[in-house]
Motif scaffolding. Structure first.
Motif, PDB file in Angstrom:
ATOM      1  N   GLY A 455      14.386  61.533  77.157  1.00 56.27           N
ATOM      2  CA  GLY A 455      15.263  61.000  78.953  1.00 56.27           C
ATOM      3  C   GLY A 455      14.396  59.296  78.471  1.00 56.27           C
ATOM      4  N   LEU A 456      14.319  58.976  77.544  1.00 47.57           N
ATOM      5  CA  LEU A 456      14.146  57.586  77.919  1.00 47.57           C
ATOM      6  C   LEU A 456      14.523  56.568  76.978  1.00 47.57           C
ATOM      7  CD1 LEU A 456      10.595  57.466  76.190  1.00 47.57           C
ATOM      8  CD2 LEU A 456      10.715  57.439  78.427  1.00 47.57           C
ATOM      9  N   MET A 457      15.288  55.271  77.608  1.00 48.21           N
ATOM     10  CA  MET A 457      16.089  54.548  77.435  1.00 48.21           C
ATOM     11  C   MET A 457      15.843  53.714  75.627  1.00 48.21           C
ATOM     12  SD  MET A 457      18.599  53.534  79.020  1.00 48.21           S
ATOM     13  CE  MET A 457      19.711  52.064  78.533  1.00 48.21           C
ATOM     14  N   ASP A 670      25.029  73.718  99.224  1.00 48.57           N
ATOM     15  CA  ASP A 670      24.998  73.552 100.011  1.00 48.57           C
ATOM     16  C   ASP A 670      26.540  72.500 100.057  1.00 48.57           C
ATOM     17  OD1 ASP A 670      22.813  74.828 101.107  1.00 48.57           O
ATOM     18  OD2 ASP A 670      21.661  72.885 102.005  1.00 48.57           O
ATOM     19  N   GLY A 671      27.587  73.282 101.880  1.00 52.03           N
ATOM     20  CA  GLY A 671      28.385  72.146 101.521  1.00 52.03           C
ATOM     21  C   GLY A 671      29.798  71.941 100.520  1.00 52.03           C
ATOM     22  N   ASP A 672      29.775  70.637  99.964  1.00 46.26           N
ATOM     23  CA  ASP A 672      30.778  70.417  98.929  1.00 46.26           C
ATOM     24  C   ASP A 672      31.365  70.933  97.922  1.00 46.26           C
ATOM     25  OD1 ASP A 672      31.865  68.206 101.484  1.00 46.26           O
ATOM     26  OD2 ASP A 672      30.517  66.622 100.288  1.00 46.26           O
ATOM     27  N   ASP A 673      31.970  71.402  96.999  1.00 47.36           N
ATOM     28  CA  ASP A 673      32.717  71.697  95.424  1.00 47.36           C
ATOM     29  C   ASP A 673      32.012  70.997  95.072  1.00 47.36           C
ATOM     30  OD1 ASP A 673      32.913  72.490  93.912  1.00 47.36           O
ATOM     31  OD2 ASP A 673      35.272  71.656  93.421  1.00 47.36           O
ATOM     32  N   PRO A 674      30.212  71.860  94.244  1.00 43.45           N
ATOM     33  CA  PRO A 674      29.292  70.855  93.565  1.00 43.45           C
ATOM     34  C   PRO A 674      29.734  71.207  91.640  1.00 43.45           C
ATOM     35  CG  PRO A 674      28.729  73.546  93.588  1.00 43.45           C
ATOM     36  CD  PRO A 674      30.363  73.183  94.102  1.00 43.45           C
ATOM     37  N   ARG A 675      31.156  71.552  91.644  1.00 44.48           N
ATOM     38  CA  ARG A 675      31.666  71.707  90.076  1.00 44.48           C
ATOM     39  C   ARG A 675      31.793  70.119  90.015  1.00 44.48           C
ATOM     40  NH1 ARG A 675      31.743  76.915  89.395  1.00 44.48           N
ATOM     41  NH2 ARG A 675      31.501  78.262  91.397  1.00 44.48           N
ATOM     42  N   VAL A 676      32.354  68.869  90.466  1.00 46.25           N
ATOM     43  CA  VAL A 676      32.288  68.078  89.873  1.00 46.25           C
ATOM     44  C   VAL A 676      31.588  66.763  90.481  1.00 46.25           C
ATOM     45  CG1 VAL A 676      34.079  66.356  88.989  1.00 46.25           C
ATOM     46  CG2 VAL A 676      34.857  68.411  89.172  1.00 46.25           C
ATOM     47  N   VAL A 677      31.005  66.145  89.186  1.00 45.92           N
ATOM     48  CA  VAL A 677      29.755  64.962  90.182  1.00 45.92           C
ATOM     49  C   VAL A 677      31.189  63.856  89.217  1.00 45.92           C
ATOM     50  CG1 VAL A 677      27.633  63.875  89.433  1.00 45.92           C
ATOM     51  CG2 VAL A 677      27.816  65.802  89.663  1.00 45.92           C
ATOM     52  N   GLU A 678      31.660  62.749  90.531  1.00 42.71           N
ATOM     53  CA  GLU A 678      31.315  61.519  90.120  1.00 42.71           C
ATOM     54  C   GLU A 678      31.437  60.018  90.438  1.00 42.71           C
ATOM     55  OE1 GLU A 678      35.060  61.577  89.140  1.00 42.71           O
ATOM     56  OE2 GLU A 678      36.333  63.435  90.086  1.00 42.71           O
ATOM     57  N   GLN A 679      29.658  60.369  90.465  1.00 39.79           N
ATOM     58  CA  GLN A 679      29.294  59.518  90.097  1.00 39.79           C
ATOM     59  C   GLN A 679      28.800  58.902  88.785  1.00 39.79           C
ATOM     60  OE1 GLN A 679      25.994  59.623  93.057  1.00 39.79           O
ATOM     61  NE2 GLN A 679      24.563  59.195  91.767  1.00 39.79           N
ATOM     62  N   ALA A 680      28.523  57.389  88.466  1.00 33.02           N
ATOM     63  CA  ALA A 680      28.007  57.367  87.162  1.00 33.02           C
ATOM     64  C   ALA A 680      26.774  57.940  86.852  1.00 33.02           C
ATOM     65  CB  ALA A 680      28.320  55.667  86.234  1.00 33.02           C
ATOM     66  N   ARG A 681      26.478  58.336  86.045  1.00 33.68           N
ATOM     67  CA  ARG A 681      25.548  59.570  85.511  1.00 33.68           C
ATOM     68  C   ARG A 681      24.476  59.646  84.086  1.00 33.68           C
ATOM     69  NH1 ARG A 681      21.648  59.482  88.956  1.00 33.68           N
ATOM     70  NH2 ARG A 681      20.755  60.228  87.802  1.00 33.68           N
ATOM     71  N   SER A 682      23.641  58.656  83.646  1.00 38.96           N
ATOM     72  CA  SER A 682      23.516  58.790  81.610  1.00 38.96           C
ATOM     73  C   SER A 682      23.287  59.764  81.993  1.00 38.96           C
ATOM     74  CB  SER A 682      22.286  57.513  81.293  1.00 38.96           C
ATOM     75  OG  SER A 682      21.046  57.354  80.888  1.00 38.96           O
ATOM     76  N   THR A 683      23.281  60.064  80.003  1.00 41.22           N
ATOM     77  CA  THR A 683      23.156  61.049  79.818  1.00 41.22           C
ATOM     78  C   THR A 683      21.335  61.209  79.489  1.00 41.22           C
ATOM     79  OG1 THR A 683      23.355  60.247  77.782  1.00 41.22           O
ATOM     80  CG2 THR A 683      24.471  62.159  78.930  1.00 41.22           C
ATOM     81  N   LEU A 684      20.917  60.330  79.484  1.00 41.71           N
ATOM     82  CA  LEU A 684      19.433  60.662  79.516  1.00 41.71           C
ATOM     83  C   LEU A 684      18.870  61.254  80.579  1.00 41.71           C
ATOM     84  CD1 LEU A 684      18.487  56.755  80.223  1.00 41.71           C
ATOM     85  CD2 LEU A 684      17.858  58.093  78.184  1.00 41.71           C
ATOM     86  N   ASP A 685      19.552  61.616  81.938  1.00 41.70           N
ATOM     87  CA  ASP A 685      19.661  62.600  83.107  1.00 41.70           C
ATOM     88  C   ASP A 685      19.284  64.589  82.051  1.00 41.70           C
ATOM     89  OD1 ASP A 685      19.175  60.400  84.583  1.00 41.70           O
ATOM     90  OD2 ASP A 685      21.561  60.854  85.061  1.00 41.70           O
TER      91      ASP A 685
END
Length: 890
Positions: A455-457, A670-685
């Motif tokens: 989880g580190l750069m 809750d709420g919206d369809d959670p199956r696709v995340v469209e914002q940039a995320r690092s695979t550090l996560d």
């Protein structure tokens, strides 16, 4: 014997052997693994010396030894000694080195840079297998030791024509050799220092090559400085039984650790290296072990609630003598009664593989004492109990992480690719969450996988180069790995790979068992091993990591995948495409692209078979499965092929990441369809995300953070992530833009912006003031420089000019070893003066990193008081000021 000293011996180290499954019937009935133990959640108890209530072991092995010279023995046999007093490099065919006076009339070998070095500078010497050797050299440098002598084990005789070693800048030893040993690194302080490395050759070793190799990436700025070597010596040592045991114990202790729990130990037995395939995967398996030098008796108190199943392997360490035989016994003491649960003899000739045993404990009533015992029958055995674990409780579904080498996100069908390449991954994505804009933290495997596991750069975990000397550190201050965190949470941790870059890299820390065969490249080979693992481990609380080497080079999809998307005729498989070659014809590029898609489909097919096996066993619904690419591959997106180096096109940094949680997890959102995340995320996560999903503790201070909350709610399309490299380049990516900054030392910094939605393969040069997206270019440039200022080692100088100043020409006095991130570096004026000149870019004239020999001053700009610690975001604050100035940071 002192218990604290024994804990250095009889605790977990890693040892390589191949597995043979067996069953030993204990007391009472033999319930299935799913029914073993008391009712309730699955529980795992690893046995280690630190848990022992009673230890009786030989007092003669009280102190471990790291250096063979420390052992009391006869004088070693000297096989090579060289002081360079009469050596002529030209007559030996050595290029790029010279023998010169190093001061005081003492001649030494001088290396002035990696680029001029010949393919082999050094010696190749015939040696004996399974024998102890020590290599030592003196060295001197005023700057970093970018090169050093490495000792490389080869399976052929020294004069065999098959012995080949590549240029010093290559990563020698992962796949082309049996093992590589480096002497301890030295301090580059302008003084002569000596260090050594001691090792035991593998059973297949026939020669040692002592060659100058790159110790850092060959694009590092230090590679043109001078490094001097002198007094090279290779010794052979013969050890008695006590010496063998003490040496094994010394090499089974993690650097800086109080015990050997986290040691990445020897990989035994060594196979043929390049070309290893099929069953060879098992020959490269290594494990966490309890070292029990004969005779040892080690006792543990076991609660009745954990009286389920004891699993362990029996083996002898490679340092055992050829005639060694040992007896292994497992006893249970219940009240005044002793039960023999296992008694087995093992000879060295049988110990090239693990002998796995499963012992039922459920028939033992109440609390009892479990005792592990060893006894020497012949010779000098070094007995090992491989991964001794007591398990109890209900069946559990596995946590599976699949890492795919060089996999581009845009070649997945679920990412919008027009070809049907990934039906299995599409199905996983439909059942879970797909991070559509996942970005790798680095553009090559060693650094990227280290980031996935920590989880580190890369600038924080330290794996910053391709060289074999670069490993993930160990010890109390080392970053905690995903496998370590899950091990602490009660998971058994296994990894199966066929990836040379991960072999003996430190990335195995925290895994109970690892199988990694250098040279085996097909995903199918890893799959077969994974299916065998599933057969043995179904129902256990386990974390399995699979590293699939396809579609990374060489391209060699098996039938029918080789011709799935195009005609491969005229191409010899396996195909290794020259990295960076942009002069290939379009037809060949199309064939390579088709083969790449075939590899993607082949990997998808292998993943699908494993998922089907989970479904057959009723484990799929409850399993947590994550698939991620370590990095991508440029298919001439930026006029080149490959990854690593300065390759930072979107095909390299944009990777797939899918998380299929246990059934029912998504419905809780809750709420919206959670199956696709469209914002940039690092695979550090990935690390904190998986730990959150299984309810395990997330280590503090990570660069990554759990991405699971983002599986609901609107995306932040301006969110950015950073990609680091081993060279002078960095990238910042959002969902819509990719900014690339490179800083060749003698030219104006190269800054490019890619608009991913409209034209992902056409760069916008920052010098074109009329180009679109100038605002986004400025924003991402500031973020890139902010990241560099935060991650610097040493000091930094930031020069800002007024909006009306088109050029800058300033002189900075004091720094040496100047490294420019932004701005054209001029020539030095004397030893400590530097002139910078060139156009300012958005008010930023220069950003440099430097070391100072005296207080820094400037001519041409007012200097702020400093240096001071740099705070994240400070650059944006300074740019808002109207005045010019020079700011110094630490």
């Amino acid at each position: 014997m002192n218990l604290s000293k024994l804990s250095l011996w009889a605790c977990a180290v890693l040892f390589a052997c191949q597995g043979v499954e067996g069953t030993v019937t204990g007391l009472g009935g033999a319930p299935s693994p799913q029914d073993a133990g008391a009712a309730g959640p699955a529980r795992v108890l690893r046995l280690a010396a630190s848990m022992a209530t009673r230890i009786d072991a030989p007092g003669a092995v009280a102190e471990p030894v790291f250096d063979l010279a420390q052992l009391s023995q006869e004088a070693p046999q000297v096989l090579l000694t060289e002081d360079f007093g009469h050596l002529d490099p030209k007559r030996k065919g050595w290029g790029g080195v010279d023998v010169r006076d190093a001061g005081g009339g003492d001649l030494a070998l001088m290396v002035s840079g990696l680029t001029e070095l010949g393919a082999a500078v050094g010696w190749c010497i015939d040696v004996e297998p399974s024998t102890y050797y020590r290599f030592e050299r003196r060295a001197f440098s005023r700057r970093a030791f970018y090169a050093d002598f490495a000792v490389i084990e080869a399976g052929l005789a020294a004069d065999d024509p098959g012995v080949r070693f590549g240029p010093p800048s290559e990563t020698t030893g992962h796949s082309a050799a049996l093992a590589v040993h480096w002497p301890e690194p030295l301090e580059a302080d302008g003084e002569w220092h000596s260090s050594s490395v001691s090792f035991l050759t593998s059973p297949e070793t026939r020669s040692l090559a002592i060659l100058i190799r790159s110790r850092v990436n060959d694009d590092a700025p230090e590679v043109s400085s001078r490094v001097w070597f002198d007094d090279v010596q290779l010794e052979r040592h013969d050890l008695d039984g006590e010496g063998r045991a003490r040496f094994f114990a010394g090499h089974g202790i993690a650097q800086g650790a109080a015990t050997a729990m986290d040691k990445a130990g020897r990989f035994l037995p060594h196979g043929a290296g390049r070309g290893a395939a099929g069953d060879a995967l098992e020959a490269f398996e290594y494990r966490r072990v309890v070292f029990a030098p004969a005779p040892t008796r080690m006792a543990f108190q076991v609660d009745a609630a954990l009286a389920g199943v004891l699993r362990l392997g029996l083996g002898l360490a490679q340092g055992s003598s050829a005639d060694a035989r040992a007896r292994f016994r497992v006893l249970a003491h219940v009240a005044d009664e002793t039960h023999v649960l296992l008694e087995e003899d093992l000879a060295a000739a049988e110990a090239a593989q693990w002998h796995d045993r499963r012992i039922e404990l459920s028939g033992l009533a109440g609390a009892f004492e479990l005792e592990l015992c060893t006894e020497a029958l012949e010779g000098t055995p070094l007995p090992l109990f491989g991964t001794p674990v007591i398990e109890a409780g209900e069946a559990a579904a596995p946590l599976v992480l699949v890492i795919v080498d060089a996999l581009r996100a845009d070649r997945l069908s679920c990412q919008g690719y027009e070809r049907d390449t990934t039906p299995a991954l599409d199905a996983l994505a439909a059942a879970g969450v797909r991070f559509a804009q996942a970005v790798a933290p680095a553009n090559f495997s060693e650094a990227a996988v280290a980031s996935l596991f920590t989880g580190l750069m890369p600038t924080r975990h330290g794996v910053l180069a391709h060289a074999t000397a670069t490993r993930l550190g160990a010890g109390p201050t080392a970053p905690r790995t995903l496998a370590e965190a899950l091990s602490q949470a009660g998971y058994l941790t296994h990894m199966i790979a066929a990836e040379p870059e991960l072999y003996d890299s430190g990335l195995e820390r925290g895994f109970d068992r690892v199988a990694n065969a250098p040279g085996a490249s097909h995903a199918g080979e890893v799959l077969e091993r994974a299916l065998a693992w599933l057969e043995e481990n179904a129902g256990r609380r386990a974390f399995l990591t699979l590293f699939l080497g396809d579609p990374g080079q060489p391209l060699a999809p098996p039938a029918p995948f080789a011709a799935r998307f195009g005609d491969p005729s005229g191409i010899d498989l396996p195909l290794r495409v020259p990295r960076g070659d942009e002069r290939v014809p379009p037809a060949f590029r199309q064939q390579v692209s088709d083969l790449y898609d075939g590899e993607v489909a082949y990997v998808d097919h292998a993943i699908g078979r494993f998922v089907a096996a989970l479904e057959e066993r009723g484990l799929y619904d409850a399993a947590l499965i994550s698939v991620v690419g370590d990095h991508g591959e440029s298919l001439w997106d930026d006029r080149s092929f490959g990854h690593g180096g300065r390759a930072l096109s979107d095909g390299v940094v944009h990777v797939p990441w899918i998380v299929k949680p246990p059934a029912g997890s998504l419905e809780a959102k809750d709420g919206d369809d959670p199956r696709v995340v469209e914002q940039a995320r690092s695979t550090l996560d990935l690390m904190p995300t998986l730990l959150e999903l299984v309810g395990a503790e997330v280590p503090p201070g990570l660069d990554g953070r759990s991405a699971w909350p983002l599986s609901s709610g609107p995306p932040d399309l301006d969110a950015t992530v950073v990609v680091e490299t081993a060279v002078e380049a960095i990238a910042v990516r959002s969902a819509r833009f990719l900014f690339r900054l490179a800083w060749p030392q003698e030219t104006l910094s190269h800054q490019l912006l890619y608009a991913l939605e409209s034209d992902p393969f056409t760069a916008i040069d920052f010098l074109d003031e009329d180009a679109p997206f100038q605002g986004e270019l400025v924003r991402l440039r500031v973020l890139a420089l902010d990241h560099l200022l935060q991650r610097n080692e040493g000091s930094s100088a930031l020069a800002l000019v007024r909006d009306t100043d088109p050029l800058f020409d300033i002189q900075i006095q004091g720094p040496r070893r100047v490294h420019s991130y932004l701005g054209q570096r001029g020539s030095g004026v004397g030893a400590t003066n530097w002139i910078y000149r060139g156009p300012a870019v958005g008010r930023i004239a220069i950003v440099i990193r430097y070391e100072a020999t005296e207080p820094v001053s400037v001519r041409g700009l007012p200097a702020a008081q400093g240096p001071e610690p740099y705070v994240a975001g400070r650059l944006a604050e300074l740019l808002a000021r109207p005045e010019a100035g020079l700011f110094l940071f630490e």
